[in-house]
Each structure stands twice: as structure tokens, then as C-alpha cells.
Enzyme design. Structure first.
Site, mmCIF file in Angstrom:
data_model
loop_
_atom_site.group_PDB
_atom_site.id
_atom_site.type_symbol
_atom_site.label_atom_id
_atom_site.label_comp_id
_atom_site.label_asym_id
_atom_site.label_seq_id
_atom_site.Cartn_x
_atom_site.Cartn_y
_atom_site.Cartn_z
ATOM 1 N N ARG A 153 -16.637 -0.616 -1.367
ATOM 2 C CA ARG A 153 -15.269 0.043 -1.721
ATOM 3 C C ARG A 153 -15.866 1.813 -1.888
ATOM 4 O O ARG A 153 -15.380 2.463 -2.703
ATOM 5 C CB ARG A 153 -15.231 0.458 -2.664
ATOM 6 C CG ARG A 153 -14.053 -1.111 -2.903
ATOM 7 C CD ARG A 153 -13.354 -1.594 -4.494
ATOM 8 N NE ARG A 153 -13.079 -3.059 -4.977
ATOM 9 C CZ ARG A 153 -11.556 -3.367 -4.607
ATOM 10 N NH1 ARG A 153 -10.202 -2.783 -3.187
ATOM 11 N NH2 ARG A 153 -11.213 -4.695 -4.073
ATOM 12 N N GLY A 154 -17.588 1.721 -0.903
ATOM 13 C CA GLY A 154 -17.946 2.627 -1.100
ATOM 14 C C GLY A 154 -18.775 3.191 -1.650
ATOM 15 O O GLY A 154 -19.733 4.312 -1.462
ATOM 16 N N TYR A 189 0.954 -1.097 -0.151
ATOM 17 C CA TYR A 189 -0.066 0.222 0.024
ATOM 18 C C TYR A 189 1.460 1.258 -0.034
ATOM 19 O O TYR A 189 1.606 1.587 0.828
ATOM 20 C CB TYR A 189 -0.138 -0.014 1.102
ATOM 21 C CG TYR A 189 -1.825 -1.226 1.022
ATOM 22 C CD1 TYR A 189 -2.135 -1.820 0.175
ATOM 23 C CD2 TYR A 189 -2.873 -1.398 2.493
ATOM 24 C CE1 TYR A 189 -3.550 -2.813 0.238
ATOM 25 C CE2 TYR A 189 -3.463 -3.059 2.878
ATOM 26 C CZ TYR A 189 -3.437 -3.372 1.402
ATOM 27 O OH TYR A 189 -4.692 -4.261 2.169
ATOM 28 N N SER A 214 -13.192 -4.703 2.027
ATOM 29 C CA SER A 214 -14.427 -3.632 1.105
ATOM 30 C C SER A 214 -15.427 -4.185 1.052
ATOM 31 O O SER A 214 -16.457 -4.948 0.890
ATOM 32 C CB SER A 214 -13.763 -4.049 0.280
ATOM 33 O OG SER A 214 -12.864 -3.815 -0.555
ATOM 34 N N PRO A 215 -15.821 -4.373 3.510
ATOM 35 C CA PRO A 215 -17.620 -4.273 3.185
ATOM 36 C C PRO A 215 -17.931 -2.962 3.416
ATOM 37 O O PRO A 215 -19.742 -3.912 2.807
ATOM 38 C CB PRO A 215 -17.219 -4.280 5.113
ATOM 39 C CG PRO A 215 -15.970 -3.671 5.912
ATOM 40 C CD PRO A 215 -14.588 -3.578 3.746
ATOM 41 N N HIS A 275 -0.693 -12.374 0.625
ATOM 42 C CA HIS A 275 -1.388 -11.490 0.418
ATOM 43 C C HIS A 275 -2.154 -12.142 -0.706
ATOM 44 O O HIS A 275 -3.873 -11.904 -1.175
ATOM 45 C CB HIS A 275 -0.189 -9.441 0.042
ATOM 46 C CG HIS A 275 -1.525 -9.024 0.010
ATOM 47 N ND1 HIS A 275 -1.221 -7.333 -0.555
ATOM 48 C CD2 HIS A 275 -3.426 -8.609 -0.220
ATOM 49 C CE1 HIS A 275 -1.922 -6.943 -0.234
ATOM 50 N NE2 HIS A 275 -3.675 -7.052 0.180
HETATM 51 P P1 ATR Z 1 -11.887 -0.948 1.746
HETATM 52 O O1 ATR Z 1 -11.747 -2.051 2.416
HETATM 53 O O2 ATR Z 1 -11.128 -0.993 0.539
HETATM 54 O O3 ATR Z 1 -10.594 0.303 2.249
HETATM 55 P P2 ATR Z 1 -14.593 -0.681 1.951
HETATM 56 O O4 ATR Z 1 -13.922 -0.843 3.524
HETATM 57 O O5 ATR Z 1 -15.253 -1.465 1.860
HETATM 58 O O6 ATR Z 1 -13.357 -0.962 0.872
HETATM 59 O O7 ATR Z 1 -15.389 1.218 1.732
HETATM 60 C C1 ATR Z 1 -14.028 2.237 1.935
HETATM 61 C C2 ATR Z 1 -14.779 3.788 1.536
HETATM 62 O O8 ATR Z 1 -16.071 4.040 2.006
HETATM 63 C C3 ATR Z 1 -13.337 4.257 1.321
HETATM 64 O O9 ATR Z 1 -13.555 5.570 0.224
HETATM 65 C C4 ATR Z 1 -14.780 5.066 2.282
HETATM 66 O O10 ATR Z 1 -14.507 6.690 1.799
HETATM 67 P P3 ATR Z 1 -13.747 8.065 3.407
HETATM 68 O O11 ATR Z 1 -12.033 7.810 3.884
HETATM 69 O O12 ATR Z 1 -13.954 9.247 3.119
HETATM 70 O O13 ATR Z 1 -14.107 7.245 4.703
HETATM 71 C C5 ATR Z 1 -15.567 5.161 2.138
HETATM 72 N N1 ATR Z 1 -16.445 4.706 3.890
HETATM 73 C C6 ATR Z 1 -15.738 3.934 4.944
HETATM 74 N N2 ATR Z 1 -16.479 4.642 5.638
HETATM 75 C C7 ATR Z 1 -18.023 5.248 5.245
HETATM 76 C C8 ATR Z 1 -19.108 5.235 5.973
HETATM 77 N N3 ATR Z 1 -19.275 5.122 7.302
HETATM 78 N N4 ATR Z 1 -19.939 6.484 4.913
HETATM 79 C C9 ATR Z 1 -19.663 6.868 4.299
HETATM 80 N N5 ATR Z 1 -18.612 6.292 3.087
HETATM 81 C C10 ATR Z 1 -17.626 5.237 4.431
#
Ligand code: ATR
Length: 330
Positions: free
Chosen positions: A212-213, A61, A208-209, A129
Site C-alpha cells: 500500500r505504498g 471501489y 498491495s505488492p 471479493h
Molecule cells: P494497492 O494494491 O492496495 O493499490 P500497492 O500497489 O501495494 O497497493 O501500493 C499502492 C501505493 O503505492 C499507492 O499509494 C501508490 O501511490 P501513487 O498513486 O502516488 O503512485 C504507490 N506506488 C505505486 N507505484 C509506485 C512506485 N513505483 N513508486 C512509489 N510508490 C508507488
């Protein structure tokens, strides 16, 4: 841990972790430009103060940036944190294309490099990974088990592997965690891996739960250096369709007085008691909201209503590009 938060034991270990972790990837790469050290320090301090102790990073990362960021934020508080890191995806800095390596000498070198960047003597949970098809998994895990004996890592994990690889790895050394993508929009683990991890006493760490947003009602295309723009699900018609499903789910979340992101996290946790989600965020407000999802309880009729919506609509587009699928399900 400063505050009370649901605590679980990491599978096949005595390591206590908060029932929800923090995915740190987006602080360095993939979801826009890196955040400042000050912002990362603030976020991670807030996490610790809230009782969240489980931090997920990887050597790749930001090509080491993420581990260094975490090390700085945890200065003086290392013992309060459970650090998970990963090795095995080899990339040139700034490039997405990759090769996968699980050769024993590479495992050892990667671990030493991570320890140096993390400014610590041990990594709590060290993951493979992605799976290298040219190295028997027994050789990779064999070297990791020597790192356990030497006290350089405390527990072993695998990410995105197949069932047979998990079984073979577990026969060499007890595996503590399987990390795979899992959300209302990515349900592949339900076929086999959720049941298998339960059988083996392995924690299922869901990355990514929030898809990914997508399940946070994110609008893509707003940021520089956001790799999601390349993902099939975030494109054109597929995105519009997926957003439509998210909006239907959002109406349900509102009726439960929570946000869609919180509903998504509560749903993942409701699927199996060994699931630990690690949502990624760069924002203190979202971190607080995500921890708040631990208090969202979904009754049988809520779960059935979600199931109805998901059964009615097919999520459109693959979760990764072909390059991103290297070493997955191996
Ligand atoms: P990953 O595991 O790949 O990081 P994720 O957890 O499914 O993916 O989602 C991450 C994304 O959700 C990010 O774009 C995050 O944006 P911010 O950095 O702006 O928070 C967004 N995200 C995380 N928590 C959130 C929440 N409570 N409400 C809305 N978006 C959220």
C-alpha cells in the site's frame, strides 16, 4: 496489446494477460480523493500503449465510481483490455463497515450492475471479493458458472479465501485466479495458498505488492480521505519501525539500480511463476516504473540478502483492522 510486455495466460483459461496488471482502486477511494476522469483516461491509455492489459476493479471501489471510470477510459478499446471485477462486499456509500454476501440472486444482480457500469457485455474475470459464511461456496460458484455459460463472465476468481474454499470452488468450476495480499511485508500466502494455486493451475494475483505504498517509501498522513491512516502498520511506532525496514531494503534496491517499489514487484514475481502483481497507482511515472520491474532480475544472492533483512526484523502491525478482516481466510 500495443507494445511487447511479458504475457501470461490467466490460470485454467485461454485469456492472455500482461505479466503485471493495474490495481485501479486508488483512483476512486481509500488512498485519497478520487482522481479526475481525465487523469484516469490518461493513465489507462498509457497502460494500454505500454502493453499492460490487465485492469483490476470492484463494484465497491467508490460504490461503482471505479467501474464507471474504467468504462470511460476504455471506450473504443474494450477488446484490448482484460477487465477483472468483484462482488460480495456490501457497504453503504462512504462507509467502511460491511457485510459479505454470496447468495446466488445477489451474484447475478451484482454482475448485471457491473456490466451496466462497465458498459460491456462481459467481464473477463469475475471474483468473489470476500467469502460469505452463510452461503455454501458451491452455491455462489454454481451461479457464477451459469454466468460463464451465458457469456456474461469469462473466468472465475476468488479473493482472500481459505485453501478448503478454493478446493471446493474449483470442484464446481475451474478457478482462474486467486487474489490475495502478498508482498515482502505480507507473506501469509507462502504457508499454503501459493503452493495450492500452482497445484490447481490457478493464477495468484498479488494485490498491495508495494504494501500500500510502504514499500514505495510513502509517508502517510499527507492526504485527505486516506484509509491507511487507520491501518495498524501505518501508525506511530509501528510505522517508524516498518519504514526502517523499508529503508534497509531500499539500500539494496539502490545497489541493483532500481527503486524499492521495483524491487518489491520483482521479488513478488520471483516467488512463483504463477504470480501476477497488480500494483495500484494514480501516476503515469509510477506505472512506467512498475512495468519496468519486469526487467529487474533477482539472482539467488539478491533474494538471500532480502531474506536476511526480512528475517532480522518483524513487520509491525496487522495488515487490516478487524472490520477489514471480515470474510478473509474463510
Ligand atoms: P494497492 O494494491 O492496495 O493499490 P500497492 O500497489 O501495494 O497497493 O501500493 C499502492 C501505493 O503505492 C499507492 O499509494 C501508490 O501511490 P501513487 O498513486 O502516488 O503512485 C504507490 N506506488 C505505486 N507505484 C509506485 C512506485 N513505483 N513508486 C512509489 N510508490 C508507488
Amino acid at each position: 496489446m500495443s507494445k511487447s510486455i511479458t504475457v501470461k495466460h490467466l490460470g485454467n483459461s485461454d485469456i492472455p494477460v500482461s505479466g503485471i496488471g493495474l490495481g485501479c482502486m486508488g483512483l476512486s477511494e481509500f488512498y485519497g480523493n478520487p482522481v479526475s476522469q481525465k487523469a484516469a483516461d490518461n493513465l489507462i491509455t498509457h497502460a494500454l500503449e505500454s502493453g499492460l492489459n490487465f485492469f483490476d476493479t470492484a463494484d465497491m471501489y467508490g460504490s461503482g465510481h471505479n467501474e464507471r471510470l474504467l468504462a470511460h477510459a476504455l471506450k473504443g478499446r474494450r477488446k484490448e483490455a482484460v477487465i477483472a471485477s468483484k462482488f460480495g462486499i456490501v457497504r453503504k456509500e462512504g462507509e467502511y463497515s460491511r457485510t459479505i454476501c454470496g447468495a446466488p440472486e445477489y451474484v447475478r444482480q451484482s454482475c448485471h450492475d457491473s456490466l451496466r457500469r462497465l458498459e460491456t457485455d462481459y467481464v473477463d474475470l469475475y471474483y468473489i471479493h470476500r467469502i460469505d459464511q452463510s452461503t455454501p461456496i458451491e452455491d455462489t460458484v454454481g451461479e457464477m458458472s451459469r454466468l460463464v455459460e451465458e457469456g456474461k463472465i469469462r473466468a472465475i476468481g476468488l479473493s482472500e479465501c481459505s485453501a478448503s474454499t478454493l478446493r471446493r470452488a474449483h470442484a464446481v468450476h475451474p478457478v482462474s485466479a486467486l487474489q490475495s495480499e502478498y508482498s515482502m511485508f505480507t507473506r501469509d500466502p507462502e504457508q499454503e495458498m501459493l503452493g495450492l494455486t500452482r497445484e490447481l493451475g490457478v493464477s495468484f494475483v498479488a494485490y498491495s505488492p508495494i504494501c500500500r505504498g510502504l514499500l514505495g517509501l510513502l509517508k502517510p498522513g499527507e492526504k485527505e480521505n486516506d484509509f491507511r491512516q487507520k491501518l495498524p502498520r501505518f501508525h506511530g511506532e509501528a510505522y517508524e519501525k516498518n519504514r526502517g525496514i523499508a529503508l534497509e531494503l531500499n539500500a539494496l534496491a539502490r545497489s541493483k539500480n532500481c527503486t524499492l517499489a521495483q524491487l518489491s514487484l520483482a521479488w513478488v514475481m520471483a516467488q512463483s511463476e504463477n504470480v501476477i502483481p497488480i500494483p495500484g497507482t494514480t501516476k503515469v511515472g509510477n506505472l512506467t516504473a512498475n512495468i519496468g520491474s519486469l526487467a529487474v532480475s533477482l539472482a539467488r544472492n539478491d533474494l538471500a540478502a532480502i531474506e536476511d533483512i526480512l528475517a532480522e526484523h518483524q513487520v509491525e502491525g496487522d495488515r487490516y483492522t478487524q472490520e477489514g478482516m471480515k470474510g478473509v481466510n474463510v
